[in-house]
Motif scaffolding. Structure first.
Motif: not given
Lengths: 269, 571
Positions: A88-89, A91-92, A96, A132-133, A136, A219
């Motif tokens: 998930v991280v 993907r987030t 960037e 957050q960046k 997520g 998550r």
């Protein structure tokens, strides 16, 4: 074109050569979870603070810099580590951008550092925004984790004063620290107050570690990434547990499999 | 067999009802009982008037001095009045939040919200009692607050605080609700305020208390003398007027008040057993040292209520009740070793101080005329920090009562303390001889000199190097045994290991039931018939089922025992 100075006020500068190769050595790989690596480095600073040779202000201030540095390193290690263990991280963070040079410089498993190498982690705003960046994850206000990081933020202001003004607090530092602006102040440390600083940093690291571990598991559970079958889930669970578990603290369950069974019984059912 | 069981049950029932008569805690009395059973002197009326009026007040006094009685009475009278919106809030459970400080970084924030939402809950309860409709916002906040309060008190704080109310916001709400409900003012009666021993928590409380005042809103807080830490911005006397709840046993009105309590509370059959024995009532009243709870405790023991069988009240029982009460007062002081473990040595030195004061007073009083006897000790100023702390602890426990200081010219200035009268009587400090009558003891206390005292410096009572014995008891490093150098130390200087700071509340929960203020025989009976061994066992005894299996413990005694356990871990 230069000319002879009208008046001399100090000695002249000269050509100096800084041999960088003498100042750097290959990085050392540490086989510890980020929190245990943090504890290990912090301990070295803590033990120095108790020695009489470190009782002078400038020595204790140096230790303060070191303590904030090892704390910042923890945050970087965790965020970079999450890129390796959490889909998930990944993907987030995939949206960037990373400097091309970072791609050549870092090994693939350390590419996360390239993502955050220009970011400071010495302050509550920075930690929240990078979390957050990259991951997520929003750090909620009015929570134990936010209180812990806000306290660490105060330590960062002390560090800022130490780095940039030889210990003198700027008006901004004073304001953020809640000091009345009636007179200028400077950072003043004793071995005992340094321990309070270490305690504050420990608190931030522990709170963040627990919080992020739970958020990631939450998550994964929410997105159905876990199948309630160890053979399937261990690919995700084992590296996550290894990333976050503290052998030094020794609480909870040390073995990933046993920890997974408890998690499965309580949450996945 | 069936007949004897029925007889035993009836006996339990009778003595349980009698035990309720001797219920000492005002919080556990109903409104009717409070009105019927507590006496009111002109002095009480003056205090009540101030508690009901405007302006911040601090009501000070040790345990059992009547603070809760006065606050509850003020509350009920204001409810009756309907012109003022009152709230009675009890903060005795503050220590239950202490473990949270070991597990949550935002514990202080949560503690502040606990203080604030207890006020909102208190206001809501008052509105219900007044049979009025609560404004919607009050209802919403009260409902949320009740859940939050419960979760905090059972050690399950929320991960995120959804609602937070600041003190200034609370003030605005209180003013708005006061107006909406058609009241002129709002009075907050805050009981057991700031009794948590954490200095930080006490300071938080007073910061909030300081903000809860305006033309319409005023707060009255009950505090202990000696051990209350006010915030740096809270100036006692300036920010709030200090009212003393503690009766003065030397006042002319004191004995009539105590006799009145007896007449109000006791049934005719019990009163008849005291007929013609006024000197016993006076003796026990003086021995209570102005603390009604102690008086009721001794009266209960004197009449044999605890034993569950009729007894013959006589001098020996009265003397025994006073001696036991002296021990229980000492017990409150000595229990500080458990509640504040780092001050263990201070408590030990405090015990030595008590012994030394007793010996000096006894020696002073020997051979002196009744009108020349002393019960006061005067310590030369300036008083050393260590001794000052010990005296504060003794004052908190009610073992001594601080009086005004006096000057003896070139000989110096002295801070005076009166010794608890139960101890004065139990230890024969007045040197009345071997078999004095109770009337003689009463006379001696009533007619002693108000100006006589024994005096000296701290060293006079405790020896030259007493301060060296007043060391904080800081446990050494659990890993390498290195001693701690400072109470603020968090890590071992030698090995860097984290120094453990246990939760006081959790330690108090583990304390054995032997520390409850019960007779040895009752404790032995509890142990023989149940597996209740710690305070926690008693508190968690669901519906008091286990403790009620003990012979001669009915519903009222069972409830009282649980109150004792809760009190032990609460303050």
């Amino acid at each position: 074109m230069s000319r002879t100075p009208w008046l001399e006020v100090n000695k002249s500068e000269e050509a100096v050569r800084l041999d960088i190769s003498q100042l750097c050595s290959p990085g050392v790989f540490v086989e510890l979870s980020p929190i245990d690596e943090y504890y290990s480095n912090s301990l070295l600073l803590l033990l120095r603070s108790g020695e009489s040779s470190f009782s002078e202000q400038w020595m204790l201030r140096l230790l303060l810099l070191g303590q904030v540095s090892v704390t910042e390193t923890y945050f970087r290690r965790i965020l970079s580590g999450l890129l390796n263990v959490c889909p998930v991280v990944r993907r987030t963070a995939s949206a960037e951008t990373v400097a091309l040079g970072a791609v050549f410089y870092y090994k693939s498993e350390d590419l996360g550092y390239g993502l955050i190498e220009n970011a400071s982690m010495s302050g509550v705003k920075e930690i929240k925004s990078q979390t957050q960046k990259v991951a997520g994850v929003a750090i909620p206000n009015n929570s134990s984790i936010s209180a812990a990081i806000e306290a660490f933020d105060k330590v960062c202001h002390l560090r800022h004063a130490t780095v940039h003004f030889h210990g003198e607090l700027s008006s901004r530092n004073a304001r953020e620290l809640g000091i009345e602006p009636s007179e200028s102040r400077a950072v003043w440390l004793t071995p005992i107050t340094f321990q309070a600083i270490v305690g504050t940093c420990h608190n931030a690291v522990r709170a963040y570690n627990r919080f992020m571990f739970e958020r990631v598991l939450e998550r994964w559970t929410g997105e159905g990434l876990l199948q309630s079958d160890w053979n399937e889930d261990r690919k995700l669970f084992r590296p996550l547990h290894k990333l976050f578990y503290s052998n030094r603290d020794g609480v909870g369950i040390r073995r990933p499999y046993s920890a997974y069974l408890q998690f499965r019984a309580r949450v996945l059912k | 067999m069936a007949q004897s069981k029925k007889h035993a049950a009836e006996e339990i029932s009778t003595w349980d009802v009698l035990a309720s008569v001797f219920e000492e805690r005002a919080e556990n009395l109903s409104r009717q009982e409070l009105e019927a059973w507590s006496a009111q002197s002109p002095r009480d009326s003056a205090i009540l008037s101030k508690l009901k009026g405007p302006g911040s007040k601090l009501l000070t006094g040790p345990r059992g001095s009547g603070k809760s009685t006065l606050l509850r009475k003020a509350y009920f009278e204001l409810l009756e009045d309907r012109e003022v919106l009152p709230a009675y809030v009890n903060y005795a459970r503050a220590l239950a939040l202490e473990p949270m400080f070991h597990t949550h970084a935002n514990a202080l924030q949560l503690f502040r919200q606990w203080i604030i939402f207890k006020v909102i809950d208190g206001i809501h309860s008052s509105v219900l009692e007044m049979q009025q409709s609560a404004p919607p916002e009050m209802l919403e906040l009260a409902n949320y607050g009740q859940l939050l309060i419960r979760s905090l008190e059972v050690g399950d704080p929320p991960a995120i605080l959804d609602k937070a109310v600041s003190p200034s916001e609370l003030l605005v709400l209180l003013e708005s609700w006061t107006e909406q409900l058609g009241c002129r003012r709002c009075v907050l009666l805050l009981d057991d305020a700031a009794h948590a021993f954490s200095q930080e928590q006490q300071q938080q409380f007073f910061e909030i208390f300081r903000e809860l005042r305006s033309r319409r809103v005023s707060g009255k807080a009950a505090v202990y003398p000696g051990t209350t830490s006010y915030s740096p911005f809270f100036h006692v006397g300036h920010e709030a007027e200090v009212l003393e709840a503690w009766y003065h046993p030397d006042d002319d009105s004191f004995l009539p008040i105590m006799r009145s309590i007896v007449e109000r509370r006791l049934t005719p059959s019990l009163l008849s057993r005291l007929e013609g024995r006024q000197e016993i009532i006076d003796y026990l009243a003086l021995a209570s040292f102005g603390l009604p709870r102690g008086f009721l405790n001794m009266l209960s023991q004197f009449l044999g209520v605890e034993e569950g069988t009729p007894v013959q009240p006589n001098r020996s029982r009265a003397v025994g009740a006073v001696a036991d009460h002296a021990e229980s007062v000492r017990g409150i002081f000595l229990a500080l070793s458990s509640k504040l473990p780092r001050f263990k040595h201070f408590v030990e030195v405090g015990k030595e101080l008590e012994g030394s004061v007793i010996r000096r007073l006894r020696s002073y009083n020997k051979g002196r005329d009744v009108k020349q006897k002393a019960v006061v000790v005067a310590i030369e100023e300036p008083i050393r920090t260590e001794l000052d702390r010990i005296l504060n602890f003794l004052e908190y426990a009610g073992l001594v009562r601080k009086m005004s200081s006096v000057s003896r010219g070139v000989k110096g200035r002295f801070q005076r303390y009166t010794l608890h009268y139960a101890i004065v009587l139990a230890e024969n400090v007045l040197s009345l001889g071997k078999s004095y009558t109770l009337a003689a003891a009463v006379e001696a206390l009533r007619s002693r000199s108000a100006h006589a005292f024994v005096r000296g410096r701290g060293e006079t009572f405790l020896g030259a190097k007493f301060a060296e014995r007043c060391k904080l008891d800081l446990p050494p490093c659990g890993s390498c045994g290195a001693p701690r150098v400072s109470p603020e130390q968090r890590y071992c200087m030698r090995c860097g290991a984290e120094l453990t700071n246990v939760s006081i509340y959790e330690e108090l929960l583990k304390a054995p039931i032997d520390e409850l203020p019960l007779t040895k025989s009752r404790i032995a009976r509890i142990k023989a018939h149940t597996d209740l061994r710690t305070m926690q066992d008693v508190i968690l005894d669901d519906e008091l089922q286990t403790i009620r299996t003990v012979p001669y413990i009915g519903p009222i005694w069972a409830s009282r025992i649980r109150n004792y356990a809760q009190e032990f871990v609460s303050v």
